[in-house]
Design a protein around this motif. Sequence first.
Motif, PDB file in Angstrom:
ATOM      1  N   ALA A 297       0.848  -1.194   0.000  1.00 18.18           N
ATOM      2  CA  ALA A 297       0.000   0.000   0.000  1.00 18.18           C
ATOM      3  C   ALA A 297       0.881   1.240   0.000  1.00 18.18           C
ATOM      4  O   ALA A 297       1.857   1.310   0.721  1.00 18.18           O
TER       5      ALA A 297
ATOM      6  N   ARG B  49      -0.971  -4.898   2.441  1.00 19.82           N
ATOM      7  CA  ARG B  49      -2.408  -5.133   2.399  1.00 19.82           C
ATOM      8  C   ARG B  49      -2.633  -6.547   1.878  1.00 19.82           C
ATOM      9  O   ARG B  49      -1.864  -7.043   1.072  1.00 19.82           O
TER      10      ARG B  49
ATOM     11  N   ARG C 122      -5.266  -8.872  -0.214  1.00 19.13           N
ATOM     12  CA  ARG C 122      -6.338  -8.704  -1.202  1.00 19.13           C
ATOM     13  C   ARG C 122      -6.909 -10.078  -1.546  1.00 19.13           C
ATOM     14  O   ARG C 122      -6.182 -11.019  -1.828  1.00 19.13           O
TER      15      ARG C 122
ATOM     16  N   GLU D  27      -9.813  -5.496   0.012  1.00 21.02           N
ATOM     17  CA  GLU D  27      -8.477  -5.392   0.591  1.00 21.02           C
ATOM     18  C   GLU D  27      -8.576  -4.988   2.048  1.00 21.02           C
ATOM     19  O   GLU D  27      -9.526  -4.315   2.444  1.00 21.02           O
ATOM     20  N   VAL D  28      -7.571  -5.378   2.827  1.00 24.64           N
ATOM     21  CA  VAL D  28      -7.499  -4.996   4.221  1.00 24.64           C
ATOM     22  C   VAL D  28      -6.013  -4.844   4.584  1.00 24.64           C
ATOM     23  O   VAL D  28      -5.179  -5.610   4.117  1.00 24.64           O
ATOM     24  N   PRO D  29      -5.665  -3.812   5.399  1.00 23.37           N
ATOM     25  CA  PRO D  29      -4.270  -3.696   5.833  1.00 23.37           C
ATOM     26  C   PRO D  29      -3.925  -4.826   6.801  1.00 23.37           C
ATOM     27  O   PRO D  29      -4.774  -5.260   7.578  1.00 23.37           O
TER      28      PRO D  29
ATOM     29  N   ARG E  77      -9.884  -7.861  13.060  1.00 25.64           N
ATOM     30  CA  ARG E  77      -9.937  -6.557  12.420  1.00 25.64           C
ATOM     31  C   ARG E  77     -10.072  -5.504  13.502  1.00 25.64           C
ATOM     32  O   ARG E  77     -10.954  -5.584  14.354  1.00 25.64           O
TER      33      ARG E  77
END
Length: 84
Positions: free
Chosen positions: A38, A45, A47, A52-54, A76
């Motif tokens: 990112a 990240r 995907r 997507e999520v860090p 999360r």
Amino acid sequence: MIHSDPSPYYPARCMRSRRISDMVDGERATLAGRLCRAAPNGGLRLRDETGEVPVRLAMGAHLIDVGDIVEVVGSRVPLKRQGK
């Protein structure tokens, strides 16, 4: 030659419990996807086909790189926004 012993580095199965779009804040989940970088902070990240999520990796995770397909376990955490 085909080996009968499964490799720990290339597992035959994935234990994903959720897709990224189905995650709930604070709930522990197992995700699978491709690592991507990112910008601009250089963080990683994860995907998958839904988003997507860090991710923050544990110390000693130096054998993985951007582009690798990985399975991660964690919760999360809502991001803190500046000024709020």
